[in-house]
Design an enzyme around this catalytic site. Sequence first.
Site, mmCIF file in Angstrom:
data_model
loop_
_atom_site.group_PDB
_atom_site.id
_atom_site.type_symbol
_atom_site.label_atom_id
_atom_site.label_comp_id
_atom_site.label_asym_id
_atom_site.label_seq_id
_atom_site.Cartn_x
_atom_site.Cartn_y
_atom_site.Cartn_z
ATOM 1 C CG HIS A 293 -58.524 -0.889 25.922
ATOM 2 N ND1 HIS A 293 -57.882 -1.601 26.898
ATOM 3 C CD2 HIS A 293 -59.199 0.096 26.555
ATOM 4 C CE1 HIS A 293 -58.136 -1.052 28.070
ATOM 5 N NE2 HIS A 293 -58.928 -0.017 27.891
ATOM 6 N NE ARG B 90 -61.956 3.612 26.852
ATOM 7 C CZ ARG B 90 -63.228 3.205 26.873
ATOM 8 N NH1 ARG B 90 -64.061 3.600 25.927
ATOM 9 N NH2 ARG B 90 -63.661 2.410 27.841
ATOM 10 N NE ARG C 34 -59.189 7.017 30.117
ATOM 11 C CZ ARG C 34 -59.592 5.759 29.967
ATOM 12 N NH1 ARG C 34 -60.323 5.189 30.911
ATOM 13 N NH2 ARG C 34 -59.286 5.084 28.888
ATOM 14 C CD GLU D 202 -59.759 3.272 35.687
ATOM 15 O OE1 GLU D 202 -60.354 2.575 34.856
ATOM 16 O OE2 GLU D 202 -59.009 4.206 35.368
ATOM 17 C CG ASN E 130 -65.003 -1.469 31.248
ATOM 18 O OD1 ASN E 130 -66.159 -1.783 31.488
ATOM 19 N ND2 ASN E 130 -64.658 -0.708 30.230
ATOM 20 C CG ASP E 131 -59.425 -1.162 34.195
ATOM 21 O OD1 ASP E 131 -58.963 -2.282 33.912
ATOM 22 O OD2 ASP E 131 -59.281 -0.171 33.459
ATOM 23 N NE ARG F 289 -60.717 -4.038 30.382
ATOM 24 C CZ ARG F 289 -60.783 -2.708 30.320
ATOM 25 N NH1 ARG F 289 -60.336 -1.982 31.322
ATOM 26 N NH2 ARG F 289 -61.293 -2.096 29.290
ATOM 27 C CB CYS G 180 -67.264 6.259 31.880
ATOM 28 S SG CYS G 180 -65.716 6.003 32.755
HETATM 29 C C1 PEP Z 1 -63.087 1.303 32.762
HETATM 30 O O1 PEP Z 1 -62.105 0.745 33.242
HETATM 31 O O2 PEP Z 1 -64.261 1.031 33.081
HETATM 32 C C2 PEP Z 1 -62.919 2.346 31.741
HETATM 33 C C3 PEP Z 1 -63.931 3.041 31.284
HETATM 34 O O3 PEP Z 1 -61.656 2.514 31.264
HETATM 35 P P1 PEP Z 1 -61.032 1.607 30.087
HETATM 36 O O4 PEP Z 1 -62.083 0.657 29.615
HETATM 37 O O5 PEP Z 1 -60.580 2.541 29.026
HETATM 38 O O6 PEP Z 1 -59.907 0.939 30.793
HETATM 39 MG MG MG Z 2 -60.120 1.562 32.892
#
Ligand code: PEP
Ligand code: MG
Length: 750
Positions: free
Chosen positions: A362, A468, A504, A602, A625-626, A636, A673
């Site tokens: 993050h 976020r 979110r 996710e 991402n998740d 990640r 996203c």
């Molecule tokens: C994701 O997991 O793809 C996402 C957009 O959420 P974050 O990166 O904030 O966990």
């Molecule tokens: Mg996420």
Amino acid sequence: MLLTLRQIMQQVDRAATLDDALAMAVQQAQKALSLDACAIYLKDPEGDTYVLVASDGETPPMLEPLGGEPGRRLVTVVGQRRELIVELETKVQPADGAPKDLTELAAGSFLGTPLIHYRTLLGVLVARKPAHQPYAADEVTFFLSLGAQLAKLVHEAAAMDGVGRLLRRDARADPYIQAVSAASGLAIGIAVSAEAQTRLESVPDRVAADPVAEEAAFNAAVAAARDELQAAGERLAGTVPEAVRALFEVQVMLLGSDALVSDTVDGIRAGNWAPGAWRTTIAHHAQVFEQMDDPYLRERAADVREIGQHVLMHLESRVRAARGTPQRCILVGETVGLAEIAAVPAPCLAGIVSLHGSPLSHMAVLARALGIPAVVSLAHAPELLDGRELVVDGDEGRVYLESSPALLKDLQKRLDRKRTRSAELQALRALPAQTQDGVQLPLYANIGLPADCAAARISGAEGIGLYRTEYRFLLDEALPVEDEQLRDYRQVLEAFAPMPVTLRTLDVGGDKVLSSFSVQEENPFLGCRGIRFSLDRPELFLIQLRAMLRANAGLGNLQVLFPMIGTVSELDEALHLLARAERELVAEGLEAARPRVGVMIEVPASVFLVGAMARRVDAFSIGTNDLTQYLLAVDRNNVQVVTPYDALHPAVLDAIRQVIDTAHRFGKSVSVCGEMAGDPAGALVLLGLGVDALSMSPPLLGEVKRAIRCLTHERARQLAEAALGMEDGFAIHRLLHRALDRIRACSGST
Ligand code: PEP
Ligand code: MG
């Protein structure tokens, strides 16, 4: 053998160059194992050949430099097989049917181990004993461990071009440290440590303005540290064995030694300030202990370093006051977090260097959103970064320790090219992301603070696809109250109305820890994260939902998005609280407007629940991402598994396809996203899979739009179909990058 290995590695680590380090390693290994010969070959990264870079003892044919020699294939075999080879009593003449490579040897007992780091073959360590002399089991273990440790050393040197220079026999200074790019751009500035306490080794020398005051401060710091150690030792009397308590006494005694104090006072009187003089004294005395033969005395080097750090703690306020925050600050830390970024005044923050961490953390997401160049996971952590001038190259993932005029000229040229490129992309700002056969794909921005709205507007985003909300919670010490949250959300909704804005709900946990709610978890990414956290604390969740609904009053462009939903009952509970927040507001006579509601996909389980959830909500947003992390079981945030972490993995693509198909059957929209949406290759395949919108960091939007405008939707569909038919991610990458190469040739008019 273990102790011998540790001693060898200590010496090797102290070597000034890779050349010296490897020479020392083979020399010591030869002595420790009574070898005839020992050698290291490094693999030329440009080709498939091995180059002898260090050898000791007699050089039998098998260890001679490659180039038609009989030993040539032998080294190659160890490399090709990537395994330890113990070959006893190899014969000079090949035996019938025997593997030829291993038998074309001089007689002897052969041992070879590959040097592998992060699955990359870097070279080979080989040894030979006279024939009929087997290797004992602990000798083989020693050799294997030595190979593993040398591999790490070679990897670190390779990251600084040390291997290339060794192979080229080029003695120039190390130009840069290789890292992983986390946010693009170039920054030049002064390194400032993000750590709470400065490391003694990184304290710079400085001319003492008032030597008498420096000496007094130093004496006071030593006395305070000694008193603390003494008190700690006394407190433990009777509760721990005497031998343990004696450790405190050793440190008190060392601290009372004239040498440490008088050497430092001499340094101060010679003009240095107290922290700098103390650093020099400690480094000198620790080295003296380290070089002693007696293992007990050698261990005292660690005590000296510990005392050094302890006394520095009492001088810390001087170090911080002297340091201040430079105009152009490069924030450097072990793992830089959001709170450390927030602690630097925004106009001063020029770049970020996180020794560990990943481009998907993050911190990296925030750096990209702020447009601050950042690199993570340095292959090699230099001792003294604090206070030095650094150049951070976020595009190539490099940190330059010195900025020569030639380097600056080079970098400036690249900067100019980038500016031209972004001006070209800026020209597309007002045009839609429309394929050549007329299909439009809305492109939204991912942001985390109201201040980011400006960058999102400049990028040409058609709304906010992911806000976020946790950033405000992470950056502020105290939890923001309802009215503060309302102010933030309203600002964003107003800035984009009537365009859609997706807020979110709080997604904390994992690597986003709220200081006021920090819980100790063994495995926080599988713990109290996202919606689980909010449902555990309905009082906090309700405040946030109320603030969101109030912000939507009179605008109606809000979509609420729930993160990390893994079960339908979690969604039902979240919807129930949303309805309750709405009822409360109506009962209080406050205006609230019902929003659209979305669910993030996710958690892999949610992929299979899209049908059930589609009956309850308006839309889905895939957090790749998740989803990638959990579907492939790859962290990640861990760069060691950066290769297997692949959002273009066939299983991830198939999961995305399944979500889109099911949601569309229910007439619900799907956006993406995660970072994949901001990667042109990812965007093309998502377009082909039928996604309804993409949301990304604002600086990435231009390239994605350009890629979309250069092909037909039909072509994107064909690419997606071809990708879905492939069995591995590499083939999919190749397919999409070839398509992108063709697109890059596309005219600028698009
Ligand atoms: C994701 O997991 O793809 C996402 C957009 O959420 P974050 O990166 O904030 O966990
Ligand atoms: Mg996420």
